[in-house]
Design a protein around this motif. Structure first.
Motif, short mmCIF file in Angstrom:
data_model
loop_
_atom_site.label_atom_id
_atom_site.label_comp_id
_atom_site.label_asym_id
_atom_site.label_seq_id
_atom_site.Cartn_x
_atom_site.Cartn_y
_atom_site.Cartn_z
N ALA A 65 49.55 33.51 65.77
CA ALA A 65 48.27 34.70 65.43
C ALA A 65 47.01 33.54 66.95
CB ALA A 65 47.58 35.13 64.85
N VAL A 70 50.35 34.99 73.45
CA VAL A 70 49.63 36.66 71.78
C VAL A 70 48.71 37.30 73.23
CG1 VAL A 70 48.83 37.50 69.79
CG2 VAL A 70 49.52 35.54 69.75
N LYS A 72 48.38 41.59 73.23
CA LYS A 72 46.65 42.34 72.30
C LYS A 72 47.38 43.28 72.12
CE LYS A 72 42.94 45.14 71.05
NZ LYS A 72 43.47 45.07 69.71
N ASP A 74 50.29 42.72 70.69
CA ASP A 74 51.37 41.47 69.61
C ASP A 74 50.18 41.19 68.68
OD1 ASP A 74 53.63 41.40 71.14
OD2 ASP A 74 52.22 39.36 72.20
N SER A 75 49.25 40.91 69.06
CA SER A 75 48.00 40.82 67.58
C SER A 75 47.74 42.15 66.94
CB SER A 75 46.91 40.59 68.79
OG SER A 75 45.93 40.26 68.19
N ASP A 76 47.97 43.15 67.53
CA ASP A 76 47.45 44.24 66.99
C ASP A 76 49.22 44.38 66.24
OD1 ASP A 76 45.45 45.06 68.21
OD2 ASP A 76 46.11 46.71 69.56
N GLN A 79 48.63 42.40 63.23
CA GLN A 79 47.71 42.77 61.83
C GLN A 79 48.00 44.09 61.17
OE1 GLN A 79 43.98 41.74 62.13
NE2 GLN A 79 44.01 42.82 60.46
N LEU A 123 43.98 37.18 61.28
CA LEU A 123 45.39 37.47 62.39
C LEU A 123 44.58 38.20 63.26
CD1 LEU A 123 48.43 38.20 60.59
CD2 LEU A 123 47.61 36.23 61.55
N GLY A 124 44.73 38.28 64.35
CA GLY A 124 44.80 39.04 65.44
C GLY A 124 43.11 38.96 66.16
N THR A 126 41.95 36.13 67.96
CA THR A 126 42.32 35.70 69.66
C THR A 126 41.41 36.65 70.62
OG1 THR A 126 44.70 36.59 69.69
CG2 THR A 126 44.23 34.56 69.01
#
Length: 126
Positions: A65, A70, A72, A74-76, A79, A123-124, A126
């Motif tokens: 993460a 990554v 946005k 992917d991060s969502d 999460q 997570l997320g 970043t």
């Protein structure tokens, strides 16, 4: 320098720039594809029955993460998965619940002398 030489030089420079842009796009796509392969592996570990594999999976997801690859979206996605697992965790079987592993994948029940909050704790982030 004659005009024909200038035209040849400009066309050559444009072709070189085109090749470099194409190479960069392919390189980024290949790296993102590998990132998703690793993320899939880490997600499989997080849903394992073995506690150590779950911890390893969460540790890997935290590292993944934080990657520059990554997006946005992917991060969502990561999460949402983490929140889903955290909500379904918390059984009374005496083992660490999955939400505990999410909060601190290295938690072993003992207080950590170096405990500090920093980037990558969620997570997320970043």
């Amino acid at each position: 320098m004659p005009a024909q030489a200038w035209v040849t030089l400009i066309v050559g420079l444009i072709a070189t720039v085109g090749v470099l842009v194409t190479w960069r796009q392919k390189n980024t796509a290949d790296r993102r594809s590998e990132w998703w392969r690793r993320t899939t592996w880490a997600l499989e570990l997080t849903f394992s029955d073995a506690q150590e594999q779950r911890r390893l999976g969460w540790s890997l997801l935290l590292a993944l993460a934080a990657s520059k690859l990554v997006t946005k979206g992917d991060s969502d996605i990561l999460q949402a998965i983490a929140e889903h697992v955290a909500m379904e965790g918390g059984g009374d079987d005496g083992e660490d619940s999955r939400d505990d592993v999410l909060a601190d994948p290295h938690h072993d029940g003992e207080p950590d002398e170096y405990e500090q909050e920093g980037p990558g704790q969620q997570l997320g982030s970043t």
